[in-house]
Write an enzyme that holds these catalytic residues in place. Structure first.
Site, PDB file in Angstrom:
ATOM      1  N   CYS A 247       1.052 -20.678 -25.465  1.00  0.00           N
ATOM      2  CA  CYS A 247       1.616 -21.481 -26.535  1.00  0.00           C
ATOM      3  C   CYS A 247       1.083 -20.924 -27.842  1.00  0.00           C
ATOM      4  O   CYS A 247       0.313 -19.975 -27.841  1.00  0.00           O
ATOM      5  CB  CYS A 247       1.326 -22.955 -26.356  1.00  0.00           C
ATOM      6  SG  CYS A 247      -0.313 -23.415 -26.783  1.00  0.00           S
TER       7      CYS A 247
ATOM      8  N   ARG B 270       9.028 -33.126 -31.366  1.00  0.00           N
ATOM      9  CA  ARG B 270       8.653 -33.208 -29.955  1.00  0.00           C
ATOM     10  C   ARG B 270       7.746 -34.408 -29.690  1.00  0.00           C
ATOM     11  O   ARG B 270       7.680 -34.894 -28.565  1.00  0.00           O
ATOM     12  CB  ARG B 270       7.916 -31.934 -29.521  1.00  0.00           C
ATOM     13  CG  ARG B 270       8.793 -30.701 -29.451  1.00  0.00           C
ATOM     14  CD  ARG B 270       8.028 -29.555 -28.826  1.00  0.00           C
ATOM     15  NE  ARG B 270       7.245 -30.050 -27.712  1.00  0.00           N
ATOM     16  CZ  ARG B 270       6.016 -29.634 -27.408  1.00  0.00           C
ATOM     17  NH1 ARG B 270       5.436 -28.705 -28.113  1.00  0.00           N
ATOM     18  NH2 ARG B 270       5.368 -30.152 -26.385  1.00  0.00           N
TER      19      ARG B 270
ATOM     20  N   ARG C  86      -2.504 -20.813 -22.190  1.00  0.00           N
ATOM     21  CA  ARG C  86      -2.765 -22.112 -21.553  1.00  0.00           C
ATOM     22  C   ARG C  86      -2.482 -21.949 -20.068  1.00  0.00           C
ATOM     23  O   ARG C  86      -1.364 -22.136 -19.608  1.00  0.00           O
ATOM     24  CB  ARG C  86      -1.908 -23.216 -22.180  1.00  0.00           C
ATOM     25  CG  ARG C  86      -2.364 -23.536 -23.583  1.00  0.00           C
ATOM     26  CD  ARG C  86      -1.531 -24.586 -24.223  1.00  0.00           C
ATOM     27  NE  ARG C  86      -1.749 -25.926 -23.680  1.00  0.00           N
ATOM     28  CZ  ARG C  86      -1.043 -26.982 -24.077  1.00  0.00           C
ATOM     29  NH1 ARG C  86      -0.091 -26.847 -24.974  1.00  0.00           N
ATOM     30  NH2 ARG C  86      -1.302 -28.172 -23.581  1.00  0.00           N
TER      31      ARG C  86
ATOM     32  N   ASP D 240      -6.090 -33.307 -29.885  1.00  0.00           N
ATOM     33  CA  ASP D 240      -4.801 -33.580 -30.523  1.00  0.00           C
ATOM     34  C   ASP D 240      -4.943 -34.312 -31.867  1.00  0.00           C
ATOM     35  O   ASP D 240      -3.937 -34.601 -32.512  1.00  0.00           O
ATOM     36  CB  ASP D 240      -3.903 -34.403 -29.590  1.00  0.00           C
ATOM     37  CG  ASP D 240      -3.366 -33.573 -28.427  1.00  0.00           C
ATOM     38  OD1 ASP D 240      -3.535 -32.347 -28.435  1.00  0.00           O
ATOM     39  OD2 ASP D 240      -2.768 -34.165 -27.504  1.00  0.00           O
TER      40      ASP D 240
ATOM     41  N   LYS E  83       3.828 -40.313 -25.501  1.00  0.00           N
ATOM     42  CA  LYS E  83       4.570 -39.159 -24.966  1.00  0.00           C
ATOM     43  C   LYS E  83       3.857 -38.594 -23.736  1.00  0.00           C
ATOM     44  O   LYS E  83       4.481 -38.345 -22.710  1.00  0.00           O
ATOM     45  CB  LYS E  83       4.672 -38.059 -26.040  1.00  0.00           C
ATOM     46  CG  LYS E  83       5.149 -36.721 -25.492  1.00  0.00           C
ATOM     47  CD  LYS E  83       5.258 -35.664 -26.552  1.00  0.00           C
ATOM     48  CE  LYS E  83       3.981 -34.900 -26.822  1.00  0.00           C
ATOM     49  NZ  LYS E  83       3.612 -33.940 -25.749  1.00  0.00           N
ATOM     50  N   ASN E  84       2.551 -38.406 -23.850  1.00  0.00           N
ATOM     51  CA  ASN E  84       1.821 -37.734 -22.772  1.00  0.00           C
ATOM     52  C   ASN E  84       1.655 -38.587 -21.526  1.00  0.00           C
ATOM     53  O   ASN E  84       1.234 -38.094 -20.492  1.00  0.00           O
ATOM     54  CB  ASN E  84       0.448 -37.255 -23.275  1.00  0.00           C
ATOM     55  CG  ASN E  84       0.578 -36.058 -24.198  1.00  0.00           C
ATOM     56  OD1 ASN E  84       1.673 -35.531 -24.375  1.00  0.00           O
ATOM     57  ND2 ASN E  84      -0.521 -35.643 -24.792  1.00  0.00           N
TER      58      ASN E  84
ATOM     59  N   VAL F  68      -2.374 -22.133 -15.867  1.00  0.00           N
ATOM     60  CA  VAL F  68      -2.060 -23.192 -14.889  1.00  0.00           C
ATOM     61  C   VAL F  68      -2.719 -22.873 -13.546  1.00  0.00           C
ATOM     62  O   VAL F  68      -2.301 -23.362 -12.505  1.00  0.00           O
ATOM     63  CB  VAL F  68      -0.526 -23.386 -14.707  1.00  0.00           C
ATOM     64  CG1 VAL F  68       0.079 -24.113 -15.888  1.00  0.00           C
ATOM     65  CG2 VAL F  68       0.184 -22.067 -14.462  1.00  0.00           C
TER      66      VAL F  68
ATOM     67  N   ILE G 266     -11.927 -27.290 -26.694  1.00  0.00           N
ATOM     68  CA  ILE G 266     -10.927 -27.269 -25.610  1.00  0.00           C
ATOM     69  C   ILE G 266      -9.972 -26.085 -25.766  1.00  0.00           C
ATOM     70  O   ILE G 266      -9.750 -25.333 -24.820  1.00  0.00           O
ATOM     71  CB  ILE G 266     -10.172 -28.612 -25.566  1.00  0.00           C
ATOM     72  CG1 ILE G 266     -11.196 -29.700 -25.224  1.00  0.00           C
ATOM     73  CG2 ILE G 266      -9.056 -28.581 -24.519  1.00  0.00           C
ATOM     74  CD1 ILE G 266     -10.696 -31.092 -25.202  1.00  0.00           C
TER      75      ILE G 266
HETATM   76  C1  UD1 Z   1      -2.801 -32.187 -22.219  1.00  0.00           C
HETATM   77  C2  UD1 Z   1      -1.946 -32.757 -23.334  1.00  0.00           C
HETATM   78  C3  UD1 Z   1      -2.248 -32.053 -24.660  1.00  0.00           C
HETATM   79  C4  UD1 Z   1      -3.742 -32.075 -24.934  1.00  0.00           C
HETATM   80  C5  UD1 Z   1      -4.532 -31.570 -23.751  1.00  0.00           C
HETATM   81  C6  UD1 Z   1      -6.044 -31.720 -23.911  1.00  0.00           C
HETATM   82  C7  UD1 Z   1       0.114 -33.384 -22.205  1.00  0.00           C
HETATM   83  C8  UD1 Z   1       1.577 -33.124 -22.007  1.00  0.00           C
HETATM   84  N1  UD1 Z   1      -0.524 -32.542 -23.009  1.00  0.00           N
HETATM   85  O1  UD1 Z   1      -2.426 -30.823 -22.077  1.00  0.00           O
HETATM   86  O2  UD1 Z   1      -1.538 -32.736 -25.682  1.00  0.00           O
HETATM   87  O3  UD1 Z   1      -4.011 -31.247 -26.061  1.00  0.00           O
HETATM   88  O4  UD1 Z   1      -4.170 -32.313 -22.564  1.00  0.00           O
HETATM   89  O5  UD1 Z   1      -6.373 -33.059 -24.082  1.00  0.00           O
HETATM   90  O6  UD1 Z   1      -0.443 -34.362 -21.695  1.00  0.00           O
HETATM   91  N2  UD1 Z   1      -7.116 -25.221 -18.123  1.00  0.00           N
HETATM   92  C9  UD1 Z   1      -7.374 -24.157 -17.295  1.00  0.00           C
HETATM   93  N3  UD1 Z   1      -6.574 -23.985 -16.195  1.00  0.00           N
HETATM   94  C10 UD1 Z   1      -5.554 -24.832 -15.893  1.00  0.00           C
HETATM   95  C11 UD1 Z   1      -5.301 -25.915 -16.742  1.00  0.00           C
HETATM   96  C12 UD1 Z   1      -6.094 -26.090 -17.861  1.00  0.00           C
HETATM   97  O7  UD1 Z   1      -8.288 -23.370 -17.528  1.00  0.00           O
HETATM   98  O8  UD1 Z   1      -4.871 -24.630 -14.867  1.00  0.00           O
HETATM   99  C13 UD1 Z   1      -7.961 -25.440 -19.338  1.00  0.00           C
HETATM  100  C14 UD1 Z   1      -7.180 -25.329 -20.634  1.00  0.00           C
HETATM  101  O9  UD1 Z   1      -7.059 -23.993 -21.070  1.00  0.00           O
HETATM  102  C15 UD1 Z   1      -8.017 -26.178 -21.570  1.00  0.00           C
HETATM  103  C16 UD1 Z   1      -8.565 -27.281 -20.640  1.00  0.00           C
HETATM  104  O10 UD1 Z   1      -8.397 -26.790 -19.314  1.00  0.00           O
HETATM  105  O11 UD1 Z   1      -9.094 -25.436 -22.092  1.00  0.00           O
HETATM  106  C17 UD1 Z   1      -7.881 -28.610 -20.772  1.00  0.00           C
HETATM  107  O12 UD1 Z   1      -6.462 -28.431 -20.675  1.00  0.00           O
HETATM  108  P1  UD1 Z   1      -5.523 -29.527 -19.991  1.00  0.00           P
HETATM  109  O13 UD1 Z   1      -6.277 -30.819 -19.905  1.00  0.00           O
HETATM  110  O14 UD1 Z   1      -4.948 -28.995 -18.736  1.00  0.00           O
HETATM  111  O15 UD1 Z   1      -4.350 -29.686 -21.045  1.00  0.00           O
HETATM  112  P2  UD1 Z   1      -2.836 -30.039 -20.735  1.00  0.00           P
HETATM  113  O16 UD1 Z   1      -2.749 -30.966 -19.567  1.00  0.00           O
HETATM  114  O17 UD1 Z   1      -2.024 -28.790 -20.712  1.00  0.00           O
END
Ligand code: UD1
Length: 444
Positions: A118, A408, A123, A316, A22-23, A125, A338
């Protein structure tokens, strides 16, 4: 609404198929917008997140066809003309935020709704937004939307170091940079297989990318990207989930076979701790004909884990590991680095008899738990599969409510498990009757 009803006490036997990731499927779909023509993606799982993202692509003007029988998805991106990802869709699935990079790369502008938090906490961006700014986009926030624009339609490119390393931000920045005018560099980039496989697809489209799977990724923008036919990788999280399930719910001395996946993308940490429990595996190949065979041990040993970016233990898989620990003869700790609050499954598992002590970012799990069936509530995707797994090793009947979370990310779970000896079925229920007061406290 749907629930899964599990009658516990049966061994997992025989074999289960593992679907496409999926990811990885979601960024591959975003990548397909970047070429001017049609892309065919294979091994795409039939999941709610995939159909939601197909809809996001359609809103942008792409023609998308998905055949759930062949798991083939066709995207015709020649008609992309509407640079927007609306709130209604982004709130359903955070990965819709990939449209920021995809639309900037394709049409030089994007209007994308900010995702919310979430169920296990915020979470952010921020890294996605800072990154595209460093690559030359002007960005403003308006009414909950990020509005980004490249000067004269194409980003100049730039350099960005992310802290912490983020899977989603690395994907978004790759999407934005491959058609930039100049070169870009991402430092402390995510090294997850999902990023690497997606990057390989971009390269197959003609993108110039160096350093995939390392800390530093360098991109040289190109004017045009081609269409591509690309096979998605197997879902390493679905594979890990079934490996854990086989180790704890298989018959001691028996083997369980998982078809359609190899262990290459699991990461060393998972492979090592899995073997430390006393379970074992052998594996053959990585493509459509690959398989992993699990040898079920007589007794499981407790092994502590700490989640970390790849090749560390995946966040995960920590909820599933917690259930495995409850079936060992000792005590071990699950430490989450994480998402420190990702423990919404613990209170539900406690209702089934899990003995666990929750602290700051970690849970001590005590083994020898004699789990008993109960009615429990899914709170997120991986939490919900952990409840199903607990139901399989519990005595009696477990009703897992709100399985739309599970839908999902796990394709045909109840069919796969039924075929492998588990007594599980899907039923409809009325949330008003089946979900007592607690329903109001949980996210929908
Ligand atoms: C992806 C996966 C999710 C998995 C996660 C961590 C998808 C669709 N989802 O989520 O299943 O649990 O990786 O392996 O692929 N962070 C920030 N700022 C940002 C973005 C992230 O501080 O702008 C932090 C997050 O809070 C977290 C860390 O970075 O602590 C890692 O998150 P991230 O790798 O971005 O996770 P996702 O891509 O959302």
């Amino acid at each position: 609404m749907d629930k899964l009803v599990v009658e516990g006490g049966n061994y997992l036997r025989g074999s289960l198929p593992v679907g496409g990731s999926k990811n990885t499927a979601l960024p591959l779909m975003a990548a397909s917008l970047l070429g001017g023509g049609s892309c065919t993606l294979t091994n795409i799982p039939n999941l709610k997140d995939v159909t939601t993202f197909a809809h996001v692509l359609r809103v942008a003007g792409a023609k998308v066809q998905f055949d759930p029988d062949t798991n083939e998805l066709d995207v015709d991106a020649s008609t992309v003309d509407y640079p927007e990802a609306p709130y209604d869709l982004v709130k359903k699935m955070r990965a819709s935020f990939y449209m920021l990079g995809a639309l900037l790369g394709r049409v030089g502008k994007a209007r994308v709704s900010m995702p919310g938090g979430c169920s296990w906490g915020p979470r952010p961006v921020d890294l996605h937004i800072k990154g595209v700014k460093e690559f030359g986009a002007s960005v403003e926030l308006d009414q909950g939307y990020v509005i980004a624009e490249a000067p004269n339609g194409r980003l100049p490119g730039g350099s960005f170091k992310m802290e912490p390393s983020s899977v989603g931000a690395t994907i978004n920045l790759l999407l934005a940079a491959v058609r930039a005018k100049g070169g870009s560099r991402i430092e402390n980039a995510a090294q997850e297989p999902d990023v690497v496989v997606f990057g390989e697809a971009l390269k197959a489209m003609g993108a110039k990318i160096e350093g995939l799977g390392t800390e530093t990724i360098e991109i040289e923008g190109v004017d045009v990207l081609d269409s591509v036919d690309f096979r998605n990788s197997a879902d390493r999280i679905e594979l890990g989930t079934y490996m854990i399930l086989a180790a704890m719910a298989g018959e001691p001395g028996d083997t369980v076979r998982l078809n359609g996946a190899g262990t290459k993308f699991l990461g060393n940490a998972f492979r090592d701790v899995f073997r430390e429990t006393g379970a074992d595996f052998t594996s053959e190949g990585e493509g459509a004909d690959s398989y992993v065979e699990i040898a079920v041990p007589d007794e499981l040993k407790p092994v502590s884990i700490t989640t970390a970016p790849y090749p560390g233990f995946p966040t995960d898989l920590q909820a599933q590991w917690t259930v495995l620990l409850s079936q060992t003869r000792g005590e071990a700790t699950v430490k989450e680095t994480i998402y420190k609050d990702r423990f919404r499954h613990i209170p539900e598992l406690r209702r089934m008899g899990l003995m666990a002590l929750q602290g700051d970012g970690q849970v001590d799990v005590y083994g020898n738990a004699e789990l008993k069936g109960a009615t429990v509530m899914s709170t997120d995707l991986r939490a919900s599969v952990s409840l199903v797994m607990a139901g399989i090793v519990a005595e009696g009947r477990t009703d897992v409510l709100r399985v739309y979370h599970l839908d999902r990310g796990y394709e045909e779970l109840e069919h796969k498990l039924s075929d492998a000896g588990i007594d599980i079925r899907r039923e409809e229920y009325d949330p008003q009757e089946a979900e007592p007061q607690r329903a109001a406290e949980l996210p929908t």
